[in-house]
Design an enzyme around this catalytic site. Structure first.
Site, PDB file in Angstrom:
ATOM      1  N   ARG A  77      22.703 -16.482  10.351  1.00 51.36           N
ATOM      2  CA  ARG A  77      23.688 -17.524  10.069  1.00 51.36           C
ATOM      3  C   ARG A  77      23.865 -17.597   8.563  1.00 51.36           C
ATOM      4  O   ARG A  77      22.915 -17.408   7.815  1.00 51.36           O
ATOM      5  CB  ARG A  77      23.241 -18.881  10.628  1.00 51.36           C
ATOM      6  CG  ARG A  77      24.195 -20.029  10.281  1.00 51.36           C
ATOM      7  CD  ARG A  77      23.840 -21.323  11.001  1.00 51.36           C
ATOM      8  NE  ARG A  77      24.388 -21.333  12.347  1.00 51.36           N
ATOM      9  CZ  ARG A  77      23.708 -21.637  13.436  1.00 51.36           C
ATOM     10  NH1 ARG A  77      22.430 -21.957  13.353  1.00 51.36           N
ATOM     11  NH2 ARG A  77      24.284 -21.619  14.624  1.00 51.36           N
TER      12      ARG A  77
ATOM     13  N   ALA B 173      10.285 -18.710  11.526  1.00 54.54           N
ATOM     14  CA  ALA B 173       8.857 -18.472  11.725  1.00 54.54           C
ATOM     15  C   ALA B 173       8.600 -17.051  12.220  1.00 54.54           C
ATOM     16  O   ALA B 173       9.323 -16.526  13.065  1.00 54.54           O
ATOM     17  CB  ALA B 173       8.301 -19.478  12.733  1.00 54.54           C
TER      18      ALA B 173
ATOM     19  N   HIS C  17       0.837  -1.199   0.000  1.00 51.34           N
ATOM     20  CA  HIS C  17       0.000   0.000   0.000  1.00 51.34           C
ATOM     21  C   HIS C  17       0.878   1.258   0.000  1.00 51.34           C
ATOM     22  O   HIS C  17       1.938   1.306   0.611  1.00 51.34           O
ATOM     23  CB  HIS C  17      -0.911   0.012   1.225  1.00 51.34           C
ATOM     24  CG  HIS C  17      -1.971  -1.037   1.191  1.00 51.34           C
ATOM     25  ND1 HIS C  17      -3.050  -0.971   0.341  1.00 51.34           N
ATOM     26  CD2 HIS C  17      -2.118  -2.187   1.901  1.00 51.34           C
ATOM     27  CE1 HIS C  17      -3.827  -2.018   0.527  1.00 51.34           C
ATOM     28  NE2 HIS C  17      -3.278  -2.788   1.463  1.00 51.34           N
TER      29      HIS C  17
END
Length: 252
Positions: A207, A184, A137
């Site tokens: 990493r 996650a 947006h």
């Protein structure tokens, strides 16, 4: 309880179990028949839907599928939204807007919302509820509601072999290299090098791998031991060290 009442309760219990079994069997039948593949496309006419690929039923929102290309041997989970363009019925030209490579797995409840270009390489896997979009947006005009301002599109590319964790968001303009791990809940933007692990909101590299230095920072755990090729079930039980049965107090 009288004998008659006990018999009636037993009949009702059996009836409830029978109804429960029928409902679950019926739902499995619906899921099997409703799944979309190139052998059973239902109402959908994808630009490409490769051999061995399947979209689980119930589907999420799918529209302008003529601008969506799905490679072979993909698994698209339940309630996954894959869309091209603002709304159904648009002619977006001959080239796909959303491209999903071969061997990809898209977790249930995920969204791939394409307007210009979203490309997933081969063997990209996602957890559930991942959101990938090439459109953001615009809000710089203070005189217009944000939802009425013309949005900004930037192509998204996710390299082959990458893993996108549960609930991650891939923002417009993100370009992920090969074999990238997205933790996650991360929010990813910009360029991510090959063989990187990113985490956070906004995501940063935590990493990475180079030929000279290997993985940095180093792993703190040993790698898993792969099963030998051709191992049998009996050999697997011996390798694990127990018989994979529910233990009992009785001697075997």
């Amino acid at each position: 309880m009288s004998i008659t009442a006990a018999a009636l309760a037993a009949v009702r219990s059996r009836a409830r179990r029978a109804v429960g079994r029928a409902v679950h069997q019926g739902w499995r039948w619906v899921q099997e028949r409703g799944a979309v593949s190139n052998q059973n496309p239902g109402p959908y006419r994808f630009h490409t839907l490769g051999d061995g690929s399947k979209l689980a039923f119930p589907l999420g929102t799918v529209f302008n599928e003529q601008s969506i290309a799905i490679g072979p041997f993909c698994i698209i989970g339940e309630r996954v939204t894959i869309s091209a363009g603002f709304l159904p019925g648009l002619d977006l030209g001959p080239e796909p807007v959303v491209r999903i490579g071969g061997g990809c797995v898209i977790g249930r409840g995920s969204h791939l919302v394409g307007h210009q270009s979203i490309v997933l390489g081969d063997d990209v896997w996602t957890g559930p509820n991942v959101y990938i979009s090439d459109q953001a947006h615009e809000y710089r005009n203070t005189d217009l509601p944000i939802g009425k301002q013309w949005p900004r599109n930037e192509p998204v590319e996710i390299g082959a072999g990458s893993w996108i964790g549960t609930g991650a968001v891939i923002l417009p303009g993100a370009r992920l290299g090969r074999n990238v791990v997205v933790a996650a809940g991360s929010v990813v933007r910009g360029e991510i090098p090959d063989h990187s692990v990113v985490a956070g909101a906004p995501a940063r590299v935590v990493r990475s791998f180079t030929e000279d230095d290997g993985w940095q920072p180093p792993f703190r755990t040993d790698p898993p031991r792969p099963l030998p090729e051709g191992v049998t079930a009996e050999q697997l039980r011996a390798l694990v060290g127990w018989d994979l049965h529910v233990p009992t107090d009785e001697p075997s």
